[in-house]
Write a protein that holds these residues in place. Structure first.
Motif: not given
Length: 611
Positions: A403-415, A453-461, A465-471
């Motif tokens: 396990s790599s644990g939990q994502v840092a504050r004010s950072q979002w990591a979605a699969v 790479t840096f300007d990717a647009s997220l499709g559906s969330t 339990g979304s890991h993109a919540e708050g963005v």
């Protein structure tokens, strides 16, 4: 989540308070105007007489000679070097550091930022096996000035002579600039959203590229790391042998600047030759307070083999925190190290498996401060097909994942499904996409790749339990190229898309095949095996390159070759097209010590190891 910083950390008057970097809901937000130069100026003004950096020089003595630099002395040196740079370069010019590891490197890096330039942390040309990477970075960044030292100037000049004449930068020798030059320094206002430095990637899966790291990204990521690893104590002492051109090496000199702390450094060569030097430095720091360090898998394995204290040595590791990362984390490396050093007070919670990436400045996730490293076992075939299914450790097709644990504050990591850009549910493997103020601005000189790479647009969330919540919808995301999965609140990094082997329509993780090859024979050097596919008339086929284990040079390699050819089909259902067993040191590695599978494959295809 770490305990509240207000109770943990009281900064001396005038220094940055971690609490001032938090929003009302606990998010990370830098106060206006906070940059590395401004933080150093605060430290100079309020804790100037305390040690900022200590470098242990082992070139003349096994005991090591300590060279110390206080915050006040760093202020003097950075003003002097900065004033010189203001005379020979303009703001936003690139300034490359091609110097040996040491105090001059630190001063040169901070001075180039203070002068308003874009720092390009590289390495002295003496670093063996990486001349091509250095030339690539120099041609790409086109620095106006190169900072080096008197000891390295001849090698630097020879390296720069290989560049086209129009691209050759001016050379400035750091240790020949007198302190008095600082009187001419002109303070400048740094825009936090401008580039602080270019962080060149390791080149494990592609040619190195320069990531544009902004001042805001640097400060944000340092605060995220401090909070996640619970470094809320000014007496936390850093110890590092990681090269200063590496993102984690830079972070180890960056975090003391946040709150006026201190770090002890040594060279990578000093560590490799005698890993006990790392242990001794950690022990010295542990007696004075908390100690944090970081290293990849191989360093923990190497130290467990060659760095154990001698009988009677007084070693204390009771206050140590050890980050392990830069590649999929090996539970064997953790277990071996823990067994070797638990007798010296190393806590079971000391080692922190973590995930980081240069494009995110560095730090993404880690395990909780009070948590031990944990491992789960997934069904290998289901994992290759994109789903994480737990199985018993002794199941026939079990593969261990740390396990790599939990994502840092004010950072979002979605699969994310990389084909559709839609978020995947927990338990499904996809590409890690990141968002936050710690993300770099782009790739230097590569606008098309930056957009991809840096300007990717997220499709559906996910609705729940979304890991993109708050963005905010429509925000940019970073495509990492890394494969990961969430399970039971933990993040697992399973590999890289570029490394994944596809044969007959089936996906395989190279590290799994490499582990099987290493387990097949004691003649194989563990951690020094690469697996990749090559095109043939019959489609993609598997090739394995392995190095000989220590003490096996006289052994007949035929038995090891046969063992690998038998083990891989049995465990993975794959036929080995070709396998080579080579002398130690033959497999190329990146400057951060990772296997350079891309370079290894290229050498094989070029016929470097033809019979």
């Amino acid at each position: 989540m770490p305990r509240g910083p207000e109770q943990e950390f009281v900064a001396p008057r005038g220094l940055l308070r971690i609490a001032d970097c938090l929003t009302s809901d606990g998010g990370v937000a830098l106060p206006a105007g906070v940059t590395l130069p401004s933080l150093i100026d605060r430290n100079v003004a309020h804790v100037g007489d305390t040690v900022a950096y200590r470098y242990l020089d082992f070139t003349r003595s096994d005991a090591g000679h300590a060279i110390e630099l206080t915050w006040a002395q760093l202020g003097v040196r950075s003003r002097a070097i900065g004033a010189h740079l203001q005379r020979v370069a303009t703001p936003a010019d690139r300034v490359a550091i091609l110097a040996p590891q040491g105090i001059d490197y630190i001063a040169g890096f901070f001075a180039s930022i203070k002068a308003g330039n874009i720092a390009v942390p590289l390495f002295a040309p003496e670093l063996p096996g990486h001349a091509e990477r250095l030339q690539t970075a120099l041609r790409d960044s086109r620095p106006t000035v190169v900072l080096t030292t008197a000891a390295a100037i001849d090698a630097v000049q020879s390296s720069l002579d290989k560049l086209p004449r129009a691209q050759r930068p001016r050379i400035t020798v750091i240790d020949r600039i007198p302190d008095s030059e600082g009187d001419a320094f002109v303070p400048i206002e740094v825009d936090v959203d401008e580039i602080s430095h270019l962080q060149y990637t390791s080149g494990s899966t592609r040619p190195p590229v320069g990531v544009e790291i902004t001042h805001r990204a640097v400060g944000t990521n340092l605060i995220q790391m401090i909070l996640s690893i619970d470094l809320l104590n000014r007496n936390t002492h850093g110890v590092s042998w990681l090269p200063l051109y590496h993102d984690m090496g830079l972070s180890m000199i960056g975090f003391p600047a946040v709150y006026g702390g201190h770090s002890t450094l040594m060279s990578p060569t000093a560590f490799i030759r005698r890993p006990q030097r790392w242990i001794n430095a950690l022990s010295d720091g542990s007696r004075r307070g908390n100690v944090v360090t970081a290293a990849p898998n191989f360093a923990y394995e190497w130290t467990a083999q060659r760095g154990r204290p001698a009988p009677g040595d007084d070693v204390d590791l009771s206050n140590v925190v050890m980050i392990i990362g830069s590649e999929p984390v090996s539970i064997e490396a953790i277990t071996t190290f823990n067994e070797a050093f638990a007798p010296y007070g190393l806590p079971a919670t000391a080692i922190k498996p973590s995930y980081g990436i240069a494009e995110a400045t560095l730090f993404v996730s880690t395990t909780a401060p009070t948590a031990e490293a944990t491992v789960v076992h997934f069904d290998r075939d289901r994992l290759a097909a994109g789903q994480a299914v737990r199985v018993a450790a002794d199941a026939p097709y079990a593969v261990a994942q740390v396990s790599s644990g939990q994502v840092a504050r004010s950072q979002w990591a979605a699969v994310i499904d990389p084909e559709t850009s839609d978020e995947l549910p927990d338990g499904y493997v996809g590409e890690m996409w990141l968002h936050g103020n710690n993300i770099g601005r782009g790739y230097w000189g590569l606008p098309d790749e930056t957009r991809r790479t840096f300007d990717a647009s997220l499709g559906s969330t996910l609705d729940i339990g979304s890991h993109a919540e708050g963005v905010s919808p429509g925000s940019d995301w970073l495509r990492t190229g890394d494969l990961g999965v969430y399970l039971d609140g933990e993040l697992y990094i399973t590999g890289r898309i570029a490394d994944r082997i596809t044969i007959d329509g089936l996906h395989f993780y190279p590290q799994d095949i490499e582990t099987t090859a290493a387990d097949a024979s004691p003649a194989v050097r563990r951690g020094y095996v690469t697996a990749f596919s090559i095109p043939t008339d019959g489609g993609e086929r598997l090739v394995i390159i392995a190095e000989r284990a220590a003490g096996s040079n006289r052994a007949d390699p035929v038995a090891a070759l046969e063992a690998i050819r038998a083990a891989v089909p049995h465990r993975h259902g794959l036929t080995v097209h070709d396998v080579k067993i080579l002398p130690a040191g033959a497999i190329p590695r990146t400057t951060s010590g990772k296997l350079a599978r891309r370079a290894c494959r290229a050498r094989y295809l070029d016929g470097a190891w033809a019979d």
